[in-house]
Design a protein around this motif. Structure first.
Motif, PDB file in Angstrom:
ATOM      1  N   ASN A 110       0.814  -1.219   0.000  1.00 11.83           N
ATOM      2  CA  ASN A 110       0.000   0.000   0.000  1.00 11.83           C
ATOM      3  C   ASN A 110       0.846   1.267   0.000  1.00 11.83           C
ATOM      4  OD1 ASN A 110      -2.473  -1.444   0.142  1.00 11.83           O
ATOM      5  ND2 ASN A 110      -2.096  -1.781   2.317  1.00 11.83           N
ATOM      6  N   THR A 111       2.124   1.130  -0.332  1.00 14.49           N
ATOM      7  CA  THR A 111       3.038   2.262  -0.268  1.00 14.49           C
ATOM      8  C   THR A 111       3.823   2.351  -1.568  1.00 14.49           C
ATOM      9  OG1 THR A 111       3.306   1.817   2.090  1.00 14.49           O
ATOM     10  CG2 THR A 111       4.861   3.326   1.112  1.00 14.49           C
ATOM     11  N   GLY A 112       3.947   3.550  -2.091  1.00 13.15           N
ATOM     12  CA  GLY A 112       4.724   3.762  -3.298  1.00 13.15           C
ATOM     13  C   GLY A 112       5.918   4.649  -3.028  1.00 13.15           C
ATOM     14  N   ILE A 113       6.848   4.637  -3.947  1.00 11.95           N
ATOM     15  CA  ILE A 113       8.037   5.475  -3.810  1.00 11.95           C
ATOM     16  C   ILE A 113       7.595   6.927  -3.665  1.00 11.95           C
ATOM     17  CG2 ILE A 113      10.123   6.285  -4.999  1.00 11.95           C
ATOM     18  CD1 ILE A 113      10.172   3.432  -6.306  1.00 11.95           C
ATOM     19  N   GLY A 114       8.123   7.568  -2.639  1.00 14.51           N
ATOM     20  CA  GLY A 114       7.771   8.949  -2.348  1.00 14.51           C
ATOM     21  C   GLY A 114       6.767   9.099  -1.228  1.00 14.51           C
ATOM     22  N   ASP A 115       6.099   8.012  -0.868  1.00 18.68           N
ATOM     23  CA  ASP A 115       5.179   8.089   0.270  1.00 18.68           C
ATOM     24  C   ASP A 115       5.995   8.230   1.554  1.00 18.68           C
ATOM     25  OD1 ASP A 115       3.023   7.790  -1.404  1.00 18.68           O
ATOM     26  OD2 ASP A 115       2.671   5.689  -0.914  1.00 18.68           O
ATOM     27  N   PHE A 116       5.460   8.977   2.490  1.00 19.90           N
ATOM     28  CA  PHE A 116       6.135   9.157   3.770  1.00 19.90           C
ATOM     29  C   PHE A 116       5.093   9.309   4.860  1.00 19.90           C
ATOM     30  CE2 PHE A 116       5.309  13.401   2.277  1.00 19.90           C
ATOM     31  CZ  PHE A 116       5.010  14.117   3.414  1.00 19.90           C
ATOM     32  N   MET A 133      10.184   7.187   4.925  1.00 23.52           N
ATOM     33  CA  MET A 133       9.867   7.476   3.536  1.00 23.52           C
ATOM     34  C   MET A 133      10.181   6.239   2.703  1.00 23.52           C
ATOM     35  SD  MET A 133      12.888  10.128   2.231  1.00 23.52           S
ATOM     36  CE  MET A 133      12.386  11.468   3.264  1.00 23.52           C
ATOM     37  N   CYS A 134       9.359   6.005   1.694  1.00 21.53           N
ATOM     38  CA  CYS A 134       9.567   4.894   0.779  1.00 21.53           C
ATOM     39  C   CYS A 134      10.526   5.374  -0.309  1.00 21.53           C
ATOM     40  CB  CYS A 134       8.247   4.432   0.173  1.00 21.53           C
ATOM     41  SG  CYS A 134       8.436   3.009  -0.926  1.00 21.53           S
ATOM     42  N   VAL A 135      11.670   4.672  -0.463  1.00 23.11           N
ATOM     43  CA  VAL A 135      12.734   5.150  -1.339  1.00 23.11           C
ATOM     44  C   VAL A 135      13.093   4.170  -2.456  1.00 23.11           C
ATOM     45  CG1 VAL A 135      13.686   6.641   0.441  1.00 23.11           C
ATOM     46  CG2 VAL A 135      14.503   4.281   0.245  1.00 23.11           C
ATOM     47  N   GLY A 136      12.367   3.078  -2.544  1.00 17.50           N
ATOM     48  CA  GLY A 136      12.588   2.069  -3.566  1.00 17.50           C
ATOM     49  C   GLY A 136      11.583   0.957  -3.360  1.00 17.50           C
ATOM     50  N   GLU A 137      11.576  -0.008  -4.245  1.00 19.85           N
ATOM     51  CA  GLU A 137      10.634  -1.110  -4.096  1.00 19.85           C
ATOM     52  C   GLU A 137      10.943  -1.888  -2.821  1.00 19.85           C
ATOM     53  OE1 GLU A 137       9.175  -5.076  -6.460  1.00 19.85           O
ATOM     54  OE2 GLU A 137      10.061  -3.437  -7.601  1.00 19.85           O
ATOM     55  N   ASN A 138      10.002  -1.858  -1.882  1.00 16.35           N
ATOM     56  CA  ASN A 138      10.118  -2.516  -0.575  1.00 16.35           C
ATOM     57  C   ASN A 138      11.240  -1.932   0.288  1.00 16.35           C
ATOM     58  OD1 ASN A 138       8.012  -4.286  -1.267  1.00 16.35           O
ATOM     59  ND2 ASN A 138       9.449  -5.698  -2.207  1.00 16.35           N
ATOM     60  N   LEU A 139      11.704  -0.731  -0.027  1.00 13.52           N
ATOM     61  CA  LEU A 139      12.783  -0.078   0.719  1.00 13.52           C
ATOM     62  C   LEU A 139      12.273   1.196   1.386  1.00 13.52           C
ATOM     63  CD1 LEU A 139      15.650  -0.399  -1.898  1.00 13.52           C
ATOM     64  CD2 LEU A 139      15.579  -1.527   0.333  1.00 13.52           C
ATOM     65  N   PHE A 140      12.610   1.337   2.650  1.00 15.42           N
ATOM     66  CA  PHE A 140      12.184   2.484   3.437  1.00 15.42           C
ATOM     67  C   PHE A 140      13.361   3.041   4.221  1.00 15.42           C
ATOM     68  CE2 PHE A 140       8.549  -0.223   2.891  1.00 15.42           C
ATOM     69  CZ  PHE A 140       7.494   0.638   2.657  1.00 15.42           C
ATOM     70  N   VAL A 141      13.373   4.360   4.404  1.00 16.20           N
ATOM     71  CA  VAL A 141      14.298   4.977   5.348  1.00 16.20           C
ATOM     72  C   VAL A 141      13.482   5.316   6.580  1.00 16.20           C
ATOM     73  CG1 VAL A 141      15.898   6.863   5.831  1.00 16.20           C
ATOM     74  CG2 VAL A 141      15.730   5.951   3.513  1.00 16.20           C
ATOM     75  N   LEU A 142      13.937   4.839   7.725  1.00 13.18           N
ATOM     76  CA  LEU A 142      13.332   5.163   9.014  1.00 13.18           C
ATOM     77  C   LEU A 142      14.161   6.273   9.647  1.00 13.18           C
ATOM     78  CD1 LEU A 142      12.875   1.528  10.370  1.00 13.18           C
ATOM     79  CD2 LEU A 142      11.181   2.942   9.205  1.00 13.18           C
ATOM     80  N   PHE A 143      13.496   7.220  10.277  1.00 12.87           N
ATOM     81  CA  PHE A 143      14.168   8.335  10.943  1.00 12.87           C
ATOM     82  C   PHE A 143      13.756   8.355  12.403  1.00 12.87           C
ATOM     83  CE2 PHE A 143      13.633   9.575   6.522  1.00 12.87           C
ATOM     84  CZ  PHE A 143      14.898  10.019   6.189  1.00 12.87           C
ATOM     85  N   ASN A 144      14.700   8.737  13.257  1.00 12.16           N
ATOM     86  CA  ASN A 144      14.397   8.765  14.674  1.00 12.16           C
ATOM     87  C   ASN A 144      15.210   9.841  15.379  1.00 12.16           C
ATOM     88  OD1 ASN A 144      13.228   7.940  17.070  1.00 12.16           O
ATOM     89  ND2 ASN A 144      14.793   6.423  17.487  1.00 12.16           N
TER      90      ASN A 144
END
Length: 138
Positions: A71-77, A92-103
């Protein structure tokens, strides 16, 4: 974009955010991949990698509902106002099945966004997001 370039982009954006707001916005980030076996750490930036890995399932709780690759596409955050302490604040979603988590391990998202400089500093987060939309991690 390859992973090394992505890590450089992320680090540069976090420095720009910190300079704009006058304090660290996120003191930790991770590039994670969702696959059939669960979550895999691809790259980590921060000071608590072992604790990050050990506490991952608990710390992801506030963002779990928005981290579904189906349910998430590249650029979704998404941002969470429930990510206190080591609980993740944003992704943020940065690639297929790839996310950057921030904390931010010291402040909640609410505390960060209450800084009057936050509104103008968001441009750096947006620029990072746009870089991944134009050139996702492959």
């Amino acid at each position: 974009m390859n992973q090394a370039a992505a890590a450089d982009r992320i680090e540069t954006a976090l420095i720009s955010l910190e300079n704009a707001i006058g304090e660290p916005v996120f003191d930790e980030w991770a590039l994670v991949e969702k696959n059939e076996g669960g979550w895999k750490l691809v790259e980590y930036g921060g000071s608590r990698k072992d604790d990050f890995l050990a506490d991952f399932n608990d710390d992801i709780a506030a963002l779990r509902g928005t981290l579904d690759p189906a349910n998430t596409g590249i650029g979704d955050f998404a941002f969470s106002h429930e990510g206190h302490g080591t609980g993740f604040d944003a992704h943020m979603c940065v690639g297929e099945n790839l996310f950057v988590l921030f904390n931010n391990t010291a402040k909640s998202t609410g505390e960060i966004t209450s800084n009057p400089k936050w509104t103008s500093a968001q441009i750096h987060f947006t620029e990072l997001l746009e870089a991944f939309i134009a050139d996702p991690i492959s």
